[in-house]
Design a protein around this motif. Sequence first.
Motif, mmCIF file in Angstrom:
data_model
loop_
_atom_site.group_PDB
_atom_site.id
_atom_site.type_symbol
_atom_site.label_atom_id
_atom_site.label_comp_id
_atom_site.label_asym_id
_atom_site.label_seq_id
_atom_site.Cartn_x
_atom_site.Cartn_y
_atom_site.Cartn_z
ATOM 1 N N GLU A 180 -4.208 9.918 5.219
ATOM 2 C CA GLU A 180 -4.925 9.647 3.979
ATOM 3 C C GLU A 180 -4.507 10.715 2.977
ATOM 4 O O GLU A 180 -4.164 10.422 1.850
ATOM 5 C CB GLU A 180 -6.429 9.678 4.179
ATOM 6 N N HIS A 234 1.223 6.860 -3.597
ATOM 7 C CA HIS A 234 1.682 6.669 -2.223
ATOM 8 C C HIS A 234 3.045 7.305 -2.018
ATOM 9 O O HIS A 234 3.887 7.292 -2.917
ATOM 10 C CB HIS A 234 1.775 5.189 -1.891
ATOM 11 N N LEU A 275 -1.225 8.397 1.818
ATOM 12 C CA LEU A 275 -1.894 7.635 0.767
ATOM 13 C C LEU A 275 -1.836 8.338 -0.583
ATOM 14 O O LEU A 275 -1.770 7.703 -1.615
ATOM 15 C CB LEU A 275 -3.348 7.374 1.180
#
Length: 163
Positions: free
Chosen positions: A60, A4, A24
Amino acid sequence: MRTHCYIGASRPENPHLVHARFVLDGHPAVMLPTLAAIWAGHTHHDTTALFAAILAHDWEYLDPDITAATRSAFGQRPVPGVGMTLASEVDAAEPVTVFLLCHAGHLDAEWVYLIDADTGSIAVHAGDGAHVATYHLVDCLRHAFTSRSEQPCRLRSAVGARR
């Protein structure tokens, strides 16, 4: 396992206050060349436009090869030339995350990347906010590394960067 991170910027008048977006998956070995490729392709070497593109969504993942036709199994929205959003196409946009760099350790992130539009560089900070290095986007774009243990870009001193 995903790494992350947050990608954002601070302003010269308040360099410790960061405006950023969550990503992410963003290890430096991948993130630095990816940001350079987005900078060169999608934003045509405009660092301010790179910052605006990144700040538009939580992600993402970032990928300069994403097209409008790219589909996600979970309904996330592709942003051509930038990446796949974290939210689905029907979710409302999350607000930009604002935090003090010295409090980065309270975030669920291993890395913080700060874009400097004036120098065309990315300052890399560890998850606790400690400055690790500064890389210039042009060097990250030119560098093709063959081993994960190599530096993803040549380290150069950025104007005003903490070392």
